[in-house]
Design a protein around this motif. Structure first.
Motif, PDB file in Angstrom:
ATOM      1  N   GLU A   1       0.821  -1.199   0.000  1.00  0.00           N
ATOM      2  CA  GLU A   1       0.000   0.000   0.000  1.00  0.00           C
ATOM      3  C   GLU A   1       0.860   1.255   0.000  1.00  0.00           C
ATOM      4  O   GLU A   1       1.885   1.319   0.694  1.00  0.00           O
ATOM      5  CB  GLU A   1      -0.891   0.020   1.249  1.00  0.00           C
ATOM      6  N   TYR A   2       0.411   2.249  -0.743  1.00  0.00           N
ATOM      7  CA  TYR A   2       1.094   3.547  -0.817  1.00  0.00           C
ATOM      8  C   TYR A   2       0.244   4.624  -0.163  1.00  0.00           C
ATOM      9  O   TYR A   2      -0.962   4.709  -0.401  1.00  0.00           O
ATOM     10  CB  TYR A   2       1.338   3.909  -2.285  1.00  0.00           C
ATOM     11  N   LEU A   3       0.859   5.441   0.695  1.00  0.00           N
ATOM     12  CA  LEU A   3       0.227   6.646   1.230  1.00  0.00           C
ATOM     13  C   LEU A   3       1.186   7.805   1.027  1.00  0.00           C
ATOM     14  O   LEU A   3       2.387   7.691   1.347  1.00  0.00           O
ATOM     15  CB  LEU A   3      -0.089   6.506   2.727  1.00  0.00           C
ATOM     16  N   ASP A   4       0.678   8.903   0.479  1.00  0.00           N
ATOM     17  CA  ASP A   4       1.543  10.068   0.322  1.00  0.00           C
ATOM     18  C   ASP A   4       1.674  10.800   1.661  1.00  0.00           C
ATOM     19  O   ASP A   4       1.057  10.426   2.667  1.00  0.00           O
ATOM     20  CB  ASP A   4       1.050  10.972  -0.797  1.00  0.00           C
ATOM     21  N   ALA A   5       2.487  11.845   1.666  1.00  0.00           N
ATOM     22  CA  ALA A   5       2.760  12.555   2.916  1.00  0.00           C
ATOM     23  C   ALA A   5       1.486  13.110   3.536  1.00  0.00           C
ATOM     24  O   ALA A   5       1.311  13.094   4.765  1.00  0.00           O
ATOM     25  CB  ALA A   5       3.770  13.678   2.661  1.00  0.00           C
ATOM     26  N   GLY A   6       0.572  13.602   2.693  1.00  0.00           N
ATOM     27  CA  GLY A   6      -0.681  14.146   3.213  1.00  0.00           C
ATOM     28  C   GLY A   6      -1.534  13.092   3.881  1.00  0.00           C
ATOM     29  O   GLY A   6      -2.160  13.342   4.916  1.00  0.00           O
ATOM     30  N   ALA A   7      -1.559  11.894   3.304  1.00  0.00           N
ATOM     31  CA  ALA A   7      -2.329  10.808   3.906  1.00  0.00           C
ATOM     32  C   ALA A   7      -1.725  10.397   5.241  1.00  0.00           C
ATOM     33  O   ALA A   7      -2.444  10.156   6.224  1.00  0.00           O
ATOM     34  CB  ALA A   7      -2.390   9.619   2.958  1.00  0.00           C
ATOM     35  N   ILE A   8      -0.394  10.302   5.304  1.00  0.00           N
ATOM     36  CA  ILE A   8       0.268   9.948   6.564  1.00  0.00           C
ATOM     37  C   ILE A   8      -0.019  11.002   7.629  1.00  0.00           C
ATOM     38  O   ILE A   8      -0.297  10.679   8.801  1.00  0.00           O
ATOM     39  CB  ILE A   8       1.781   9.794   6.355  1.00  0.00           C
TER      40      ILE A   8
END
Length: 460
Positions: free
Chosen positions: A249-256
């Motif tokens: 799974e990928y989460l960008d900085a905003g999601a983190i």
């Protein structure tokens, strides 16, 4: 209101207190989780058997009353919004595990059974059902939208994990689409016609599922990267060399950032891959080491791993709350989630393209995705009273879809079409859309089953 008094009386006589025209019940069956307009049905029915569903359909068909099947109701693309009123058929009381075969590695369930409840019931068998689209989605809803989720990179989607269905047709007939054999050449593949049909062709009441053995060992890892290209390239290379991760799974900085605030986590607020490797003890150790080598060759700036089930569960729970976390970061907002899916070789290009579109976006957003199979999402936190927000997000959504189609991808990897993605079906399917219209007209000539969904209007 299209539900006339005589039809309401017939449904009430059939169902008793499991039939309601109360406004509170109707409002709970509109699909209210996202920005789409929520349109309530005229009434709600709660059947408890396939035979009751068939009886409901026959009553409604005789009176020309539209029917909208309803599961948990997340409805990310307004899949359950009652655009022509009618009856919402809530399947949540049909929630039994009907049979399990450990020898055949399969089971049969009713449509309203939540996937987490299914796995709890299977725990002592050593088997489980791995498809994991979100918190406690129902098996029927997952079948109707052809759902996938975090584990699709290894186990496929609902399409690959359904052996047969019991379906009630728009004429009130009960059919079984196939037998339990793992393969067949006998006739048309009706099972996969109904999987993903979003209740427009029939009501799925029972599902026979493939089950899988629980792995001996599991290791999860969290890897941070300088940007989306490096994270995407790592995912692609891991697939290419056959690491066969259980999840990626990928989460960008905003999601983190949103998940940290929402779930009280302390992850580095940079682009991140979450990966899970399952197998024997020796396999997982070897594969996680290889994955780390690939990640570090692509600029991974931080790597940690976890074996304990509690820690792994916490990681994946946080991933599943990323939508809610993004919306919660802007109080009073409504979520606008969109997803596309592309051939994995085009994934990095498409995520970077999306990042470019979002560079000056005034609406808070986060990017996340099941990058192991080329599927990624953008979730926007939309001000419901701002036409400007809606115009900006609509333009970005359209540009993302256009890019996905340009690399032979699709406008929706797992949310379904509903109302939100109908306008892209012509560009994606071309002349094949006419075949879909003929199928709908042949199976549902009165256009009573979830009308207005999937197929764009003829003048659109």
């Amino acid at each position: 209101m299209v539900l006339d008094p005589d039809t309401a009386a017939a449904l009430s006589a059939l169902l008793g207190e499991r039939f309601s025209i109360r406004e509170a019940d109707r409002r709970l069956h509109t699909g209210q989780e996202t920005h789409h307009v929520s349109l309530p049905p005229d009434a709600v029915a709660w059947p408890v058997s396939t035979e009751e569903v068939a009886a409901i359909v026959r009553i409604c068909a005789a009176a020309g009353v539209p029917i909208v099947p309803h599961g948990l109701g997340s409805s990310l693309e307004a899949n359950v919004s009652a655009v022509r009123g009618g009856l919402s058929v809530d399947m949540m009381r049909m929630n039994r595990l009907l049979r399990v075969s450990t020898d055949d590695l399969d089971c049969t369930v009713e449509a309203g059974l939540p996937r987490e409840d299914l796995n709890a019931a299977l725990r002592d068998t050593g088997l489980y059902f791995p498809i994991d689209p979100g918190p406690n989605a129902t098996i029927g809803g997952m079948a109707a939208t052809r759902a996938s989720g975090t584990s699709a990179v290894r186990y496929g989607t609902m399409r690959e994990n359904i052996l047969n269905l019991t379906v009630v047709t728009p004429q009130g007939e009960i059919i079984r689409t196939a037998r339990r054999a793992r393969k067949s050449s006998a006739g048309y593949d009706l099972t996969h016609l109904y999987v993903g049909s979003e209740g427009t062709l029939g009501i799925i009441t029972e599902i026979t599922l493939r089950l899988h053995g629980r792995p001996e060992a599991v290791i999860a890892a969290v890897c941070t990267f300088p940007g989306p290209a490096e994270a995407s390239r790592t995912a692609i290379e891991a697939i290419q060399i056959g690491l066969n991760p259980g999840r990626m799974e990928y989460l960008d900085a905003g999601a983190i950032r949103a998940v940290n605030a929402y779930s009280q986590m302390q992850e580095a607020e940079v682009d991140t891959l979450f990966v899970e490797i399952a197998g024997t003890e020796d396999e997982v150790e070897t594969r996680i080491a290889l994955f780390r080598e690939i990640a570090e060759a692509n600029g991974c700036s931080g790597f940690r791993q976890a074996r304990a089930e509690e820690e792994r569960t916490r990681l994946w729970k946080a991933r599943h709350t990323a939508f809610s976390a993004t919306v919660a970061a802007r109080p009073g907002s409504r979520g606008w989630p969109t997803d596309v899916c592309v051939p994995i070789g085009s994934l990095a290009e498409c995520i970077v393209h999306a990042k470019g579109l979002l560079a000056d976006c005034p609406v808070p957003y986060a990017i996340m995705g099941h990058v192991g199979d080329g599927n990624f999402h953008v979730v926007f936190a939309l001000d419901p009273n701002s036409p400007e927000d809606e115009a900006v997000v609509s333009a970005i959504n359209a540009a993302m879809v256009e890019k996905a189609l340009s690399v032979d991808g699709t406008c929706t990897g797992e949310h379904g079409v509903g109302l939100g993605k109908r306008k892209y079906l012509e560009a994606e399917h071309g002349p094949a859309l006419a075949i879909m219209r003929r199928i709908k007209a042949a199976l549902d000539p009165q256009d009573l089953f979830n009308p207005g969904k999937i197929l764009p209007d003829d003048h659109a």
